[in-house]
Enzyme design. Structure first.
Site, PDB file in Angstrom:
ATOM      1  N   HIS A 160      31.051  31.022  43.242  1.00 11.40           N
ATOM      2  CA  HIS A 160      29.968  31.374  42.322  1.00 11.40           C
ATOM      3  C   HIS A 160      28.640  30.764  42.737  1.00 11.40           C
ATOM      4  O   HIS A 160      27.705  30.727  41.939  1.00 11.40           O
ATOM      5  CB  HIS A 160      30.287  30.888  40.907  1.00 11.40           C
ATOM      6  CG  HIS A 160      31.438  31.578  40.264  1.00 11.40           C
ATOM      7  ND1 HIS A 160      32.724  31.163  40.411  1.00 11.40           N
ATOM      8  CD2 HIS A 160      31.485  32.669  39.473  1.00 11.40           C
ATOM      9  CE1 HIS A 160      33.536  31.960  39.736  1.00 11.40           C
ATOM     10  NE2 HIS A 160      32.815  32.887  39.168  1.00 11.40           N
ATOM     11  N   GLU A 172      31.403  45.890  40.063  1.00 13.39           N
ATOM     12  CA  GLU A 172      30.089  45.826  40.717  1.00 13.39           C
ATOM     13  C   GLU A 172      29.943  46.968  41.713  1.00 13.39           C
ATOM     14  O   GLU A 172      28.896  47.592  41.820  1.00 13.39           O
ATOM     15  CB  GLU A 172      29.909  44.482  41.436  1.00 13.39           C
ATOM     16  CG  GLU A 172      29.597  43.311  40.523  1.00 13.39           C
ATOM     17  CD  GLU A 172      30.803  42.825  39.730  1.00 13.39           C
ATOM     18  OE1 GLU A 172      31.948  43.186  40.087  1.00 13.39           O
ATOM     19  OE2 GLU A 172      30.595  42.075  38.755  1.00 13.39           O
TER      20      GLU A 172
END
Lengths: 454, 413
Positions: A256, A187
């Protein structure tokens, strides 16, 4: 007793799927573990196995049927000696409906006090189609990629897999590998690439599989994307969209499930958009892609599969920075955004049955925040409840509360009340998860409290 | 707490084989391969074929001041004199700015003493349309591209003429017109950005490329590794440069990983050719960059260049190197002084003299003093004029949002 075989869920968020293929036919004998059918959703394909022993008495759903709700009986298994004809008359279970969302009719009300341009008018007679938020986001990207060759999308699994949540479905076929770019798992790396490409004159859409994974990219987002226009004396801007699901889904635990709304809304140099409906998702994503600034576009996995009316217009773009009064009311203002809107509207419905009229505002943009619309509403209702899935400390509700104290103090008849997630990392177990996240019941209780009803 | 017997005889290895204050300078580990010895491969060379180039040292100027071997860029005497002028100008400017810092005219400064050949040699090998993503000690790139010293010093003094409008630390130059991207205070962030910029060039079908510089210290950042991976994967037209000046403030290059391998050799692991170049040899730096630029422009992808050099001065105006390294270190550096080496070469080939050199130094000194004086006229750290307060709210976003308009109004503007 015949045994019902139910449409399985491939994930906690799956509500329906396609029965793509039967692997057995009526009259076949099956043992536990035998494959019965192939089920497909937009995320994955899975085979259904027999749990019990028996004979396939009746296939209740034809292969190729789309949109089969989870828990619908798809076949009947009969034991030895049972008559298949009996199955036909067997009472079929009612499919378990998905959790009632009870979202009321949406009422668009333009509040004239906002400093940002109003939503463009939708011409009378415009056709509306029901599409999912997922499709709306994809359509927005496709339309902007057709319109402007400098727009491209990049991220993990965006091309050949069509997106981890299938938001980029079909884009690779139409635009090719140079504009729908699969990246390695970094990322931080592809956020940096995107920032460089934006400085270099392109308009990247960087997809994060979820914003949870973007924490390692936050240096590129904040220190480079958000600050460079300012620090370079206005010489170099960064037109880029960072988008992906934000906040809690179902049963994916704390790493998450974080809501980053207030993290990004804190930062000068960014715009932050967090839409709820499909129409807003589409029109605001188009606006984000055209915006000359870095835009954080916070989606929600649990909204991807929800359908809403979207106007059929060639180029429907909404202004960033404008809230919307989704439901008018007189007694209390409920302010929310993204998935919190579902709780807010459910609560408004329930409150109406108790004689309380709630006005519901969808912030849609979290930076710049349309405080004028909220203040105007609270001056009318004199009470405010904020709803978000962020933690309570320094959340979006904290900011709204501070603004109301500063700008509508004399109008408040009760303290501004925040409905948020509990101040804990989100637990995994379903019962704990439910307790930790806000729901419509919390909103109803908060609204009653600020109206001094018990 | 009770002392743990095992901890007392710990086996942890922390690299420390470097001379510290009081020690004699020790550069025995610096490879001194003869100039001209390194092979010059074709530009489509596979990364794995650059093993010798990434562990050896590409040098052109030999000890006698002659240019030798396959990497000799065969530059004209005129070009060489231009390079010398830029290098001398960089050093005079740096040292004058350092004195101005001591006079309180700016809060911070970083000189590039001893590293001038890198920015000058590399800058001159690139085209004006190529975009540069430098680090702290490549101010020479600005001289190559013709930036005015009045503007450079105005930025450093954060005065009314500062093109960064008082929003950035001194020496963090940004110059859009000159295709010089903003220097980042967060080290190494420019590395993946340069790769992204280069990919944008490729996507647009342009011939322009990108080049970026980091120090050996920040090659331990995640940005370094992602930039190398992504440059390799997408065959980006970029030159990724690592300036190994031996020191990250007081931390020597062994702490960043330089003891176990060469930095250049890290390129091979990513599938990028690695070149280790004598950073004090302006001809070698020019030649390696020309090779890498051609490789990038022809679609063969990235090159990773380690420039081996020595940081002559302090890290910045905030540290005293006498506290962490021998005083005589720079003078003992086996690759010499880059300005002296080029000057000697020009004299050896009959294109320069001590007299002309002294004359040039005098001219440049006059120009630097003159330009810096003019810059001071636009204000300094401690003397008006200063950046216009009303600009405080500009450029946060391209379009001023309502909350900033309100803040600006409250501010009385």
């Amino acid at each position: 007793m015949p045994v019902e075989i139910l449409m399985p869920a491939l994930s906690p968020t799956m509500e329906e799927g396609t029965l793509s293929k039967w692997l057995v036919k009526e009259g076949d004998t099956v043992s536990p573990g035998d494959l019965l059918a192939e089920i497909e959703t937009d995320k994955a394909t899975m085979e259904v196995e027999a749990v019990d022993e028996g004979t396939v008495g009746k296939l209740l759903v034809d292969e190729g049927t789309e949109g089969v709700p989870v828990n619908t009986p798809i076949a009947m298994l009969i034991a030895e000696g049972e008559d298949a004809t009996a199955v036909v008359s067997a009472p079929s279970a009612t499919p378990t409906p998905p959790v009632a969302s009870a979202v009321p009719e949406v009422v668009a009300v333009v509040v004239s006090t906002s400093e940002v341009a109003a939503d463009p008018d939708i011409p009378a007679g415009t056709e509306f189609v029901k599409i999912t938020v997922r499709e709306a986001l994809r359509d927005a990207m496709a339309e902007e990629m057709r319109r402007d060759e400098s727009v491209f999308v990049m991220g993990e699994e965006v091309a050949h897999y069509q997106g981890a949540y299938k938001v980029t479905q079909g884009l690779l076929d139409e635009f090719g590998e140079a504009r729908v770019v699969d990246t390695p798992i970094t990322e931080h790396g592809f956020a940096g690439l995107g920032v460089g490409a934006a400085f270099g004159g392109l308009r990247p859409i960087v997809e994060f599989m979820t914003f949870n994974f973007a924490m390692q990219a936050i240096d590129q987002i904040i220190n480079s994307a958000a600050k460079t226009l300012y620090m370079s004396g206005g010489q170099m801007g960064c037109p880029i969209v960072f988008r992906g699901p934000n906040g809690a889904a179902s049963r994916v635990a704390a790493q998450h499930s974080q809501d980053y709304s207030s993290w990004y809304a804190h930062v000068p140099g960014l715009k932050v958009v967090a839409p709820w409906s499909a129409a807003d998702a589409k029109a605001l994503l188009k606006a984000a892609i055209r915006d000359p600034n870095p835009v954080i576009f916070l989606e929600n996995e649990l909204l991807y599969g929800k359908s809403y009316d979207v106007p059929v217009l060639d180029d429907y773009v909404l202004p960033i920075g404008r809230a919307r009064v989704v439901r008018e009311g007189a007694d209390v203002t409920i302010v929310s955004y993204s998935r919190g809107m579902e709780h807010a509207l459910e609560a408004a419905n329930a409150l109406a049955t108790e004689g309380l009229s709630a006005e519901v505002i969808d912030l849609r943009t979290l930076r710049p925040l349309d405080t004028a619309t909220v203040v105007a509403s609270v001056k009318k209702t004199n009470r405010c409840v904020t709803v978000e899935e962020c933690w309570p400390v320094c959340g979006i509700g904290s900011e709204i509360s501070a603004v109301l104290v500063a700008e509508a103090f004399d109008y408040l008849d009760a303290p501004v009340t925040r409905v948020t997630a509990k101040d804990v990392p989100l637990p995994y177990a379903a019962n704990l998860e439910k307790l930790a996240l806000p729901g419509s019941v919390d909103v109803i209780e908060a609204a009653r409290a600020v109206c001094y009803r018990s | 707490m009770e002392r743990n017997a095992k901890m007392a005889q710990n086996n942890l290895h922390v690299p420390s084989n470097v001379a510290r204050p009081g020690d004699a300078p020790d550069f025995s580990s610096v490879p001194l391969e003869p100039a001209g010895a390194a092979a010059r491969p074709k530009i489509d060379v596979a990364a794995r074929e650059t093993h010798d180039l990434s562990y050896g040292l590409i040098r052109v100027l030999d000890d006698d001041g002659k240019a030798v071997g396959p990497w000799d860029p065969k530059l004209s005497a005129e070009t060489l004199r231009t390079a010398l002028r830029h290098m001398v100008q960089t050093r005079i400017y740096d040292n004058r700015m350092l004195r101005m810092h001591r006079q309180g005219k700016m809060s911070f400064y970083m000189t590039s003493n001893g590293e001038e050949a890198i920015a000058i040699g590399q800058g001159m090998a690139l085209r004006d349309e190529d975009t540069l993503f430098p680090s702290y000690r490549q101010q020479g790139l600005l001289f190559v591209r013709g930036r005015s010293m009045v503007d450079m010093a105005s930025h450093c003094m954060s005065n009314a003429r500062d093109n960064l409008m008082g929003r950035q630390l001194p020496v963090h130059y940004t110059w859009r017109e000159g295709n010089l991207f903003s220097i980042s205070g967060n080290l190494c962030t420019q590395f993946p950005q340069a790769v992204g910029w280069a990919m944008a060039c490729a996507y647009k079908g342009e011939e322009a490329i990108a080049a970026s510089w980091i120090g050996e210290g920040s090659s331990a950042e995640g940005d370094f590794h992602v930039a190398m991976t992504l440059a390799s994967v997408y065959r980006a037209p970029v030159i990724l440069n690592l300036v190994n000046n031996q020191w990250a403030i007081s931390t020597f290059q062994g702490i960043a990983g330089g003891n176990e391998t060469t930095f250049a050799a890290k390129g091979i692991g990513y599938g990028i050719p690695g070149l280790r170049v004598d950073g004090n040899d302006v001809l070698a730096m020019h030649a390696a960059t020309t090779w890498a630029a051609e490789r990038a422009r022809k679609g063969f992808g990235a090159t990773f260049i380690e420039a081996l050099t020595y940081r002559g001065g302090a890290h910045s105006t905030s540290d005293d190197p006498a506290r962490y390294r021998p005083k005589e270190d720079w003078g003992s550096w086996p690759l010499g002084d880059p300005i002296e080496r080029l000057k000697t070469h020009l004299i050896v080939i009959g294109e320069w003299s001590d007299e002309r050199h002294a004359q040039m130094e005098g001219e440049i000194t006059d120009q630097v003093l003159n330009d810096l004086k003019e810059a001071e006229g636009y204000g300094t750290l401690n003397a008006a004029p200063r950046p216009d307060p009303v600009t405080l709210f500009d450029d946060v976003l391209k379009d001023m949002p309502p909350n900033l308009k309100r803040q600006r109004e409250e501010f009385g503007a």
